[in-house]
Design a protein around this motif. Sequence first.
Motif, PDB file in Angstrom:
ATOM      1  N   SER A 158      -2.685   5.408   0.366  1.00 11.34           N
ATOM      2  CA  SER A 158      -3.407   3.976   0.963  1.00 11.34           C
ATOM      3  C   SER A 158      -2.902   3.439   2.102  1.00 11.34           C
ATOM      4  O   SER A 158      -3.119   2.699   2.619  1.00 11.34           O
ATOM      5  CB  SER A 158      -3.462   3.190  -0.249  1.00 11.34           C
ATOM      6  N   TYR A 159      -1.427   3.638   2.325  1.00  6.36           N
ATOM      7  CA  TYR A 159      -0.626   3.361   3.509  1.00  6.36           C
ATOM      8  C   TYR A 159      -1.535   3.607   4.694  1.00  6.36           C
ATOM      9  O   TYR A 159      -1.600   2.712   5.740  1.00  6.36           O
ATOM     10  CB  TYR A 159       0.588   4.004   3.558  1.00  6.36           C
TER      11      TYR A 159
ATOM     12  N   ALA B  83      -4.146   0.930   5.291  1.00  7.31           N
ATOM     13  CA  ALA B  83      -3.483  -0.465   5.575  1.00  7.31           C
ATOM     14  C   ALA B  83      -2.709  -0.509   7.115  1.00  7.31           C
ATOM     15  O   ALA B  83      -2.946  -1.188   7.816  1.00  7.31           O
ATOM     16  CB  ALA B  83      -2.262  -0.674   4.637  1.00  7.31           C
TER      17      ALA B  83
ATOM     18  N   PHE C 116       0.966  -1.100   0.052  1.00  9.30           N
ATOM     19  CA  PHE C 116      -0.044  -0.189   0.013  1.00  9.30           C
ATOM     20  C   PHE C 116       0.985   1.301  -0.017  1.00  9.30           C
ATOM     21  O   PHE C 116       1.149   1.788   1.162  1.00  9.30           O
ATOM     22  CB  PHE C 116      -0.978   0.145   1.032  1.00  9.30           C
TER      23      PHE C 116
END
Length: 294
Positions: A236-237, A240, A232
Motif C-alpha cells: 500500500s506504500y 501513498a 501505509f
Amino acid sequence: MAAAAFCPKDGIFPLVMPQPDLNHILLTKLIGPGAGLIQGDFLVRDRWLWLKERLPKTRNGERLLDVGCGSGAFTVCAALRGYHALGLTWNEADTAKAAQRAALVKASQAEFQICDVRELAAKEDLKSRFDFAICCENIEHILDDRSLVESICACLKPGGRLLLTSPNYHYRPLDQGDLGPFSPVEDGRHVRRGYSSGQLIDLFHGTGLLIEKIGYCGGFVSQKMTGFLRRFPGRSYLFAWTLTLPVRPFAPLLDAVIQKMIGYPPYMICVEVYKTRWSDRSPESHEAGKVKSG
C-alpha cells in the motif's frame, strides 16, 4: 523511525518502518540519481539538502565514508559531486541495490561494503583514510553511541569532517512509535529518542572531534507527509507515495515559509564536526561558546 542500521545478531528483524514497494531500477532510469532521495519518506531529501550544502563539488579526490548508507542514495550523490565515496551497510540486499543504482547513473567513484557499524573499530583498512564521513539516522539505533563516534573519528584524517544527523530530542511525534518505548537492546529499533544540542556536545567532548555548528532540518510539511506515509506498510506504500509525489518539489520552500510563521520544531538535529589536526590541542582547550547553533 528510520530503518535499522544493522542486522541484529540473533536474526530478528522488527517492523520498524514500511519499506518502499517501488522498483528502484525503473525509478532510477526514469529520474536519475535523485530517485534514491524520493523513494523513501520526505525527510530523506531534507537530510540530503543539508548534506549537499556542506559537501562542495570537488575535483581533488577527497574520500568520503558513508556510515550506515542503506541503499546508497547519499553515497551515490556524493560520488557524483566528485568524492571517492564508500558506503557501509550490514544488508547484502541493500549493498546490491546501491551498486545497481551507482552503475545506472555512472557513479563510478561510489563503492559499497558490508559492515555492521558496531564493528567499525575493527576495520583497520579504513583508519585515517577519509576526508569526510557522513552518518545519517544511524546513531540513535546504537547503544554505545560514544564508541561509534570514536570509530568514525579513527577513520577520518586529521582535519577531516563528520556530518551527522539524528532525531531532534524535541521533535513532535510523527506516529505512536516516536513516543516509545525505546528498545533496551539493539534489535533495529531506536534505542533513544534522539539528541538535544547539549547531549551532542557531551557526546563529542574529549573525542578529538570539535563541533563547529549544530543545526536542524525536517520541517512541518516534510514531517506531516512522512507521518502520512508511515500509515501505509507493504504494497500500500506505493499508493501513498504516488499521492504525495506532487508535494515533494515544493516541500522545502513550504517548510521554510511555515517555519518562519509558526516555529514548528524540526524533526532532525544536524551537527558539523571537525577532527583536530594538532595532537597537543584537545577539545577542552576550545571555548564552548565558539560552538554555533542554528
